[in-house]
Design an enzyme around this catalytic site. Structure first.
Site, PDB file in Angstrom:
ATOM      1  N   HIS A  37       4.771   0.610  -8.944  1.00 19.32           N
ATOM      2  CA  HIS A  37       4.084  -0.023 -10.084  1.00 19.32           C
ATOM      3  C   HIS A  37       4.658  -1.434 -10.219  1.00 19.32           C
ATOM      4  O   HIS A  37       4.553  -2.230  -9.297  1.00 19.32           O
ATOM      5  CB  HIS A  37       4.294   0.871 -11.311  1.00 19.32           C
ATOM      6  CG  HIS A  37       3.509   0.522 -12.529  1.00 19.32           C
ATOM      7  ND1 HIS A  37       2.525  -0.430 -12.565  1.00 19.32           N
ATOM      8  CD2 HIS A  37       3.570   1.024 -13.811  1.00 19.32           C
ATOM      9  CE1 HIS A  37       2.012  -0.505 -13.789  1.00 19.32           C
ATOM     10  NE2 HIS A  37       2.639   0.366 -14.565  1.00 19.32           N
TER      11      HIS A  37
ATOM     12  N   HIS B 186      -4.412  -0.818  -4.158  1.00 16.93           N
ATOM     13  CA  HIS B 186      -4.533  -0.593  -5.599  1.00 16.93           C
ATOM     14  C   HIS B 186      -5.342   0.662  -5.830  1.00 16.93           C
ATOM     15  O   HIS B 186      -6.287   0.935  -5.085  1.00 16.93           O
ATOM     16  CB  HIS B 186      -5.222  -1.792  -6.276  1.00 16.93           C
ATOM     17  CG  HIS B 186      -4.970  -1.834  -7.735  1.00 16.93           C
ATOM     18  ND1 HIS B 186      -5.744  -1.150  -8.633  1.00 16.93           N
ATOM     19  CD2 HIS B 186      -3.995  -2.448  -8.444  1.00 16.93           C
ATOM     20  CE1 HIS B 186      -5.257  -1.350  -9.848  1.00 16.93           C
ATOM     21  NE2 HIS B 186      -4.200  -2.132  -9.768  1.00 16.93           N
TER      22      HIS B 186
ATOM     23  N   ASP C 259       0.987  -8.154  -7.733  1.00 16.09           N
ATOM     24  CA  ASP C 259       2.414  -8.318  -7.443  1.00 16.09           C
ATOM     25  C   ASP C 259       2.685  -9.185  -6.228  1.00 16.09           C
ATOM     26  O   ASP C 259       3.806  -9.666  -6.057  1.00 16.09           O
ATOM     27  CB  ASP C 259       3.061  -6.942  -7.222  1.00 16.09           C
ATOM     28  CG  ASP C 259       3.167  -6.185  -8.516  1.00 16.09           C
ATOM     29  OD1 ASP C 259       3.650  -6.768  -9.488  1.00 16.09           O
ATOM     30  OD2 ASP C 259       2.734  -5.020  -8.557  1.00 16.09           O
TER      31      ASP C 259
HETATM   32  N1  COA Z   1       0.764  -0.477   2.630  1.00 14.00           N
HETATM   33  C1  COA Z   1       0.355   0.302   3.640  1.00 14.00           C
HETATM   34  N2  COA Z   1      -0.546   1.299   3.475  1.00 14.00           N
HETATM   35  C2  COA Z   1      -1.032   1.489   2.251  1.00 14.00           C
HETATM   36  C3  COA Z   1      -0.635   0.692   1.146  1.00 14.00           C
HETATM   37  C4  COA Z   1       0.293  -0.310   1.394  1.00 14.00           C
HETATM   38  N3  COA Z   1       0.695  -1.102   0.396  1.00 14.00           N
HETATM   39  N4  COA Z   1      -1.292   1.107   0.053  1.00 14.00           N
HETATM   40  C5  COA Z   1      -2.063   2.126   0.436  1.00 14.00           C
HETATM   41  N5  COA Z   1      -1.902   2.351   1.748  1.00 14.00           N
HETATM   42  C6  COA Z   1      -2.582   3.370   2.547  1.00 14.00           C
HETATM   43  C7  COA Z   1      -1.844   4.696   2.429  1.00 14.00           C
HETATM   44  O1  COA Z   1      -0.895   4.860   3.434  1.00 14.00           O
HETATM   45  C8  COA Z   1      -2.977   5.669   2.555  1.00 14.00           C
HETATM   46  O2  COA Z   1      -3.341   5.781   3.905  1.00 14.00           O
HETATM   47  P1  COA Z   1      -3.703   7.201   4.535  1.00 14.00           P
HETATM   48  O3  COA Z   1      -4.911   7.655   3.774  1.00 14.00           O
HETATM   49  O4  COA Z   1      -3.934   6.875   5.968  1.00 14.00           O
HETATM   50  O5  COA Z   1      -2.506   8.060   4.292  1.00 14.00           O
HETATM   51  C9  COA Z   1      -4.141   4.979   1.838  1.00 14.00           C
HETATM   52  O6  COA Z   1      -3.872   3.586   1.956  1.00 14.00           O
HETATM   53  C10 COA Z   1      -4.289   5.372   0.390  1.00 14.00           C
HETATM   54  O7  COA Z   1      -3.025   5.210  -0.270  1.00 14.00           O
HETATM   55  P2  COA Z   1      -2.570   6.035  -1.531  1.00 14.00           P
HETATM   56  O8  COA Z   1      -1.088   5.950  -1.661  1.00 14.00           O
HETATM   57  O9  COA Z   1      -3.176   7.403  -1.519  1.00 14.00           O
HETATM   58  O10 COA Z   1      -3.257   5.213  -2.696  1.00 14.00           O
HETATM   59  P3  COA Z   1      -2.890   5.312  -4.217  1.00 14.00           P
HETATM   60  O11 COA Z   1      -4.100   4.942  -4.952  1.00 14.00           O
HETATM   61  O12 COA Z   1      -2.259   6.628  -4.540  1.00 14.00           O
HETATM   62  O13 COA Z   1      -1.741   4.219  -4.387  1.00 14.00           O
HETATM   63  C11 COA Z   1      -0.659   2.181  -4.705  1.00 14.00           C
HETATM   64  C12 COA Z   1      -1.958   2.969  -4.902  1.00 14.00           C
HETATM   65  C13 COA Z   1      -0.768   0.867  -5.460  1.00 14.00           C
HETATM   66  C14 COA Z   1       0.521   2.982  -5.265  1.00 14.00           C
HETATM   67  C15 COA Z   1      -0.460   1.929  -3.179  1.00 14.00           C
HETATM   68  O14 COA Z   1      -1.507   1.108  -2.708  1.00 14.00           O
HETATM   69  C16 COA Z   1       0.891   1.313  -2.881  1.00 14.00           C
HETATM   70  O15 COA Z   1       1.872   2.042  -2.709  1.00 14.00           O
HETATM   71  N6  COA Z   1       0.982  -0.057  -2.831  1.00 14.00           N
HETATM   72  C17 COA Z   1       2.250  -0.702  -2.623  1.00 14.00           C
HETATM   73  C18 COA Z   1       2.973  -0.834  -3.963  1.00 14.00           C
HETATM   74  C19 COA Z   1       2.361  -1.863  -4.854  1.00 14.00           C
HETATM   75  O16 COA Z   1       2.064  -2.970  -4.439  1.00 14.00           O
HETATM   76  N7  COA Z   1       2.233  -1.494  -6.136  1.00 14.00           N
HETATM   77  C20 COA Z   1       1.711  -2.385  -7.131  1.00 14.00           C
HETATM   78  C21 COA Z   1       0.352  -1.960  -7.568  1.00 14.00           C
HETATM   79  S1  COA Z   1      -0.360  -3.170  -8.664  1.00 14.00           S
END
Ligand code: COA
Length: 373
Positions: A219, A258, A309
């Site tokens: 987050h 996201h 971010d």
């Molecule tokens: N880097 C690499 N791969 C990513 C990614 C990232 N930042 N964000 C998502 N993915 C990939 C996941 O590995 C997953 O791939 P898969 O289906 O092959 O396993 C897919 O995209 C979906 O990801 P998921 O974690 O299920 O999405 P979510 O909706 O639960 O998570 C976040 C959303 C924001 C937590 C996630 O995108 C993330 O961890 N981002 C990095 C942290 C970040 O920047 N957070 C700030 C958000 S404002």
């Protein structure tokens, strides 16, 4: 019962505050487009909008500005409490602990009326930067700088960090960043605040929950991790190879992806622009250029967009802000949205209590301790 891991796309309440369309990449607070707020508003005016649902008149704006200025100082014992914490405490831990302690010094304690909670919203918004800047100085062996009696929120924060009046452009950049981070519908920390408020726990309890939730790297903590990654890469021409290596190792690249946006995060548009401008102004475009290469690479190879971010990391870094203050600054902005949501929750409350689908063992006999292998 249907189960939705991570509550993805589950709608749990009505809200008038923030309209977020992830497919179109549109975001507005009480119907006002984020791009207009970023271009024309101020953080103080935006906070008023979040609390009251409409933009203030000139006299209302002067009034909220005056109230925010008057609430910048911390109660003495709260400042003393910060001095007791180990210098190694993270700024987010100190922020969470000090905000939690503020409930003990609330003159309206026990009053859960909207008026009292509006006063708390102003007080928390006004004094959270004082905690963050004060801690940054204390941990470096310096005395906190007393808040300015005048100047806007962003100027005052930068002043309290260094004891010197900030560059006007930097203060403007921080003001816009504060507007962009102010609210974002039911993100994890706002949801945590609403869950806590829905038990009719007080606003301090709700905000303490929210700060703890924001601190995680999935987050608000992502911005700090982005800057650490950029520093590790170090040089523009190493960016693509580094990211390819990280993707090969199936690492998550912070600042991308996201839950809601499937297109450009409208907040990233402004932060990208400010990162580029700061690169030109500081004469060191390395962080912007590296970020831009990474953004294009991830878009092409993973189909993921930069989120709020990603560019905020280089923006704050080029302003000379210590990296581990990135998430506390996010909190100093999001407090306006958190408090707005808590006010809305109290205004039409129902306990938030979802269910879990039980998948554990059933009908297990109780075995006395002497008979367990
Ligand atoms: N880097 C690499 N791969 C990513 C990614 C990232 N930042 N964000 C998502 N993915 C990939 C996941 O590995 C997953 O791939 P898969 O289906 O092959 O396993 C897919 O995209 C979906 O990801 P998921 O974690 O299920 O999405 P979510 O909706 O639960 O998570 C976040 C959303 C924001 C937590 C996630 O995108 C993330 O961890 N981002 C990095 C942290 C970040 O920047 N957070 C700030 C958000 S404002």
């Amino acid at each position: 019962m249907t189960t939705t891991e991570g509550l993805e796309d589950v709608v749990v309440s009505h809200s008038q505050i923030c309209d977020l369309d992830g497919k179109l990449g549109k975001l507005s607070y009480f119907g006002i487009d984020i791009h207009d707020l970023a271009r024309y508003s101020t953080f103080e005016e935006t906070a008023y909008l979040l609390w009251h649902g409409v933009l203030p008149t000139r006299s209302q704006l002067e009034d909220v500005n005056a109230q925010l200025r008057a609430n910048r100082a911390l109660p003495g014992p709260a400042s003393e409490l910060m001095r007791l914490l180990p210098r190694t405490s993270t700024p987010m831990d100190v922020l969470r602990t000090t905000v939690s302690a503020l409930s003990s010094f609330d003159p309206d304690a026990g009053d859960n009326s909207r008026e009292a909670n509006l006063r708390r919203s102003i007080h928390l918004t006004a004094c959270m930067p004082t905690i963050v800047a004060g801690w940054d100085r204390l941990r470096s062996g310096k005395e906190p700088v007393a808040p300015l009696a005048d100047g806007n929120h962003a100027t005052n924060f930068l002043y309290m960090l260094t004891g010197e009046m900030p560059d006007a452009y930097n203060a403007h950049v921080l003001d816009v960043a504060l507007i962009l981070h102010a609210d974002h519908e039911l993100n994890a920390s706002t949801f945590a605040a609403r869950v806590t408020a829905a038990t009719l726990a007080d606003m301090y309890a709700a905000i303490t929950s929210a700060i703890g939730t924001l601190s995680g790297p999935l987050h608000g903590g992502a911005n700090e991790q982005v800057m650490r990654m950029l520093l590790k890469i170090g040089e523009v021409d190493k960016a693509s190879a580094y990211i390819q290596g990280a993707l090969d190792r199936h690492e998550r690249i912070m600042g991308f992806g996201h839950r809601v946006y499937k297109t450009e995060d409208p907040r990233a548009t402004h932060l990208r622009q400010m990162s580029s401008e700061l690169g030109e102004r500081t004469g060191d475009s390395r962080w912007y250029e590296m970020s831009h290469i990474i953004e294009e690479y991830i878009k092409e190879h993973k189909g993921l967009n930069a989120n709020v971010d990603f560019y905020s990391a280089s923006v704050y870094y080029m302003m000379g802000i210590p990296i581990d203050l990135d998430t506390p600054i996010f909190a100093c902005s999001r407090i306006s949205g958190w408090t707005a949501h808590v006010l809305e929750q109290y205004g039409n409350n129902r306990l938030i209590r979802p269910r879990a689908e039980y998948v554990g063992p059933k009908n297990v006999p109780y075995v006395p301790v002497e008979q367990r292998g």
